[in-house]
Motif scaffolding. Structure first.
Motif, PDB file in Angstrom:
ATOM      1  N   MET A   1      40.332  12.214 -45.556  1.00 15.63           N
ATOM      2  CA  MET A   1      40.294  11.331 -44.597  1.00 15.63           C
ATOM      3  C   MET A   1      40.152   9.799 -44.445  1.00 15.63           C
ATOM      4  O   MET A   1      38.790   9.998 -45.022  1.00 15.63           O
ATOM      5  CB  MET A   1      39.928  12.620 -43.796  1.00 15.63           C
ATOM      6  N   ILE A   2      40.447   9.244 -44.244  1.00 14.66           N
ATOM      7  CA  ILE A   2      39.907   7.784 -42.964  1.00 14.66           C
ATOM      8  C   ILE A   2      39.955   7.665 -42.105  1.00 14.66           C
ATOM      9  O   ILE A   2      40.397   7.755 -41.513  1.00 14.66           O
ATOM     10  CB  ILE A   2      41.196   6.550 -43.718  1.00 14.66           C
ATOM     11  N   ILE A   3      38.304   6.737 -41.828  1.00 11.79           N
ATOM     12  CA  ILE A   3      38.452   6.709 -40.121  1.00 11.79           C
ATOM     13  C   ILE A   3      37.862   5.318 -40.176  1.00 11.79           C
ATOM     14  O   ILE A   3      36.729   5.026 -40.265  1.00 11.79           O
ATOM     15  CB  ILE A   3      37.096   8.306 -39.845  1.00 11.79           C
ATOM     16  N   VAL A   4      38.134   4.917 -39.464  1.00  9.93           N
ATOM     17  CA  VAL A   4      38.086   3.859 -38.910  1.00  9.93           C
ATOM     18  C   VAL A   4      38.168   2.978 -37.326  1.00  9.93           C
ATOM     19  O   VAL A   4      38.444   3.740 -36.781  1.00  9.93           O
ATOM     20  CB  VAL A   4      39.363   2.741 -38.761  1.00  9.93           C
ATOM     21  N   LYS A   5      36.404   2.239 -36.804  1.00  9.54           N
ATOM     22  CA  LYS A   5      36.352   1.874 -36.149  1.00  9.54           C
ATOM     23  C   LYS A   5      36.788  -0.196 -35.749  1.00  9.54           C
ATOM     24  O   LYS A   5      36.404  -0.058 -35.969  1.00  9.54           O
ATOM     25  CB  LYS A   5      34.906   2.301 -35.061  1.00  9.54           C
ATOM     26  N   VAL A   6      37.170  -0.110 -34.736  1.00  7.71           N
ATOM     27  CA  VAL A   6      37.554  -1.507 -34.168  1.00  7.71           C
ATOM     28  C   VAL A   6      37.119  -1.509 -33.220  1.00  7.71           C
ATOM     29  O   VAL A   6      37.921  -1.470 -32.040  1.00  7.71           O
ATOM     30  CB  VAL A   6      38.669  -1.889 -34.596  1.00  7.71           C
ATOM     31  N   THR A   7      36.206  -2.765 -32.705  1.00  8.56           N
ATOM     32  CA  THR A   7      36.134  -3.152 -31.475  1.00  8.56           C
ATOM     33  C   THR A   7      35.669  -4.634 -31.385  1.00  8.56           C
ATOM     34  O   THR A   7      36.113  -5.082 -32.587  1.00  8.56           O
ATOM     35  CB  THR A   7      34.231  -2.929 -31.777  1.00  8.56           C
ATOM     36  N   TYR A   8      36.204  -5.258 -30.722  1.00 10.02           N
ATOM     37  CA  TYR A   8      36.961  -6.409 -29.558  1.00 10.02           C
ATOM     38  C   TYR A   8      36.667  -6.926 -28.718  1.00 10.02           C
ATOM     39  O   TYR A   8      37.046  -5.773 -27.593  1.00 10.02           O
ATOM     40  CB  TYR A   8      38.128  -6.946 -30.991  1.00 10.02           C
ATOM     41  N   THR A   9      36.251  -7.874 -28.261  1.00 18.08           N
ATOM     42  CA  THR A   9      36.299  -8.496 -26.908  1.00 18.08           C
ATOM     43  C   THR A   9      37.504  -9.293 -26.277  1.00 18.08           C
ATOM     44  O   THR A   9      37.707 -10.193 -27.391  1.00 18.08           O
ATOM     45  CB  THR A   9      35.259  -9.278 -26.511  1.00 18.08           C
ATOM     46  N   VAL A  10      37.757  -9.074 -25.984  1.00 16.36           N
ATOM     47  CA  VAL A  10      39.115 -10.666 -24.895  1.00 16.36           C
ATOM     48  C   VAL A  10      38.639 -10.874 -23.632  1.00 16.36           C
ATOM     49  O   VAL A  10      37.838 -11.145 -23.291  1.00 16.36           O
ATOM     50  CB  VAL A  10      40.723  -9.454 -24.954  1.00 16.36           C
ATOM     51  N   LYS A  11      39.289 -12.044 -23.589  1.00 16.40           N
ATOM     52  CA  LYS A  11      39.324 -13.199 -22.358  1.00 16.40           C
ATOM     53  C   LYS A  11      39.816 -12.306 -21.399  1.00 16.40           C
ATOM     54  O   LYS A  11      40.058 -11.830 -21.366  1.00 16.40           O
ATOM     55  CB  LYS A  11      39.518 -14.566 -22.761  1.00 16.40           C
ATOM     56  N   PRO A  12      39.219 -12.243 -20.041  1.00 20.06           N
ATOM     57  CA  PRO A  12      39.699 -11.354 -19.345  1.00 20.06           C
ATOM     58  C   PRO A  12      40.551 -11.496 -18.518  1.00 20.06           C
ATOM     59  O   PRO A  12      41.589 -10.502 -18.019  1.00 20.06           O
ATOM     60  CB  PRO A  12      38.201 -12.272 -17.926  1.00 20.06           C
ATOM     61  N   GLU A  13      41.377 -13.145 -18.924  1.00 20.01           N
ATOM     62  CA  GLU A  13      42.361 -12.867 -18.619  1.00 20.01           C
ATOM     63  C   GLU A  13      43.863 -12.525 -19.497  1.00 20.01           C
ATOM     64  O   GLU A  13      45.342 -12.211 -19.069  1.00 20.01           O
ATOM     65  CB  GLU A  13      43.086 -14.234 -18.254  1.00 20.01           C
ATOM     66  N   PHE A  14      43.238 -11.980 -20.862  1.00 17.80           N
ATOM     67  CA  PHE A  14      44.380 -11.068 -21.561  1.00 17.80           C
ATOM     68  C   PHE A  14      43.927  -9.683 -21.157  1.00 17.80           C
ATOM     69  O   PHE A  14      44.707  -8.652 -22.017  1.00 17.80           O
ATOM     70  CB  PHE A  14      44.056 -11.901 -22.628  1.00 17.80           C
ATOM     71  N   VAL A  15      43.174  -8.907 -20.370  1.00 14.77           N
ATOM     72  CA  VAL A  15      43.249  -7.723 -20.348  1.00 14.77           C
ATOM     73  C   VAL A  15      44.167  -7.009 -20.524  1.00 14.77           C
ATOM     74  O   VAL A  15      44.440  -6.187 -21.197  1.00 14.77           O
ATOM     75  CB  VAL A  15      41.817  -7.279 -19.718  1.00 14.77           C
ATOM     76  N   GLN A  16      44.072  -7.320 -19.551  1.00 19.49           N
ATOM     77  CA  GLN A  16      46.277  -6.622 -18.992  1.00 19.49           C
ATOM     78  C   GLN A  16      47.224  -6.957 -20.167  1.00 19.49           C
ATOM     79  O   GLN A  16      47.672  -5.378 -20.309  1.00 19.49           O
ATOM     80  CB  GLN A  16      46.389  -6.850 -17.788  1.00 19.49           C
ATOM     81  N   LYS A  17      47.273  -7.756 -20.316  1.00 18.42           N
ATOM     82  CA  LYS A  17      48.215  -8.025 -21.649  1.00 18.42           C
ATOM     83  C   LYS A  17      47.476  -7.241 -22.625  1.00 18.42           C
ATOM     84  O   LYS A  17      48.989  -6.668 -23.441  1.00 18.42           O
ATOM     85  CB  LYS A  17      48.490  -9.490 -22.068  1.00 18.42           C
TER      86      LYS A  17
END
Length: 104
Positions: A1-17
């Motif tokens: 089994m492979i488990i991957v966690k990816v965390t990133y922060t976008v600019k507020p104006e890109f959240v919806q897209k």
């Protein structure tokens, strides 16, 4: 089994897209109709940090998913949006689960 966690922060104006792009590749993932992976995306309390947690039964299904055009498009748009720092990628190991992750 492979488990991957990816965390990133976008600019507020890109959240919806970003949410729209995630929904597109998730729709394609659902069409696969397989129990060989679980993929979940979360939005953090700050309203702009995303966490993706993926469980793959094996490397074959992981490679297949990572090449799906809508997923590649999501990654491209996310990376070109001007992230607030580099994505954090963490490979994890399962300790325990309340249910079987991969039904046979």
């Amino acid at each position: 089994m492979i488990i991957v966690k990816v965390t990133y922060t976008v600019k507020p104006e890109f959240v919806q897209k970003n949410q729209e792009n995630i929904n597109l590749f998730m729709a394609d993932f659902k069409k696969l109709n397989t129990n060989d992976f679980q993929y979940v995306s979360y939005l953090g309390g700050d309203g702009k940090t995303f966490v993706h947690l993926s469980h793959y039964k094996n490397e074959e299904i992981q490679k297949h998913l990572l090449q799906i055009p809508s997923f590649l498009s999501f990654q491209k748009h996310r990376d070109e949006s001007g992230l607030e720092g580099a994505p954090q990628i963490e490979v994890m190991q399962l300790v325990a689960a309340s249910q079987d992750l991969f039904k046979h």
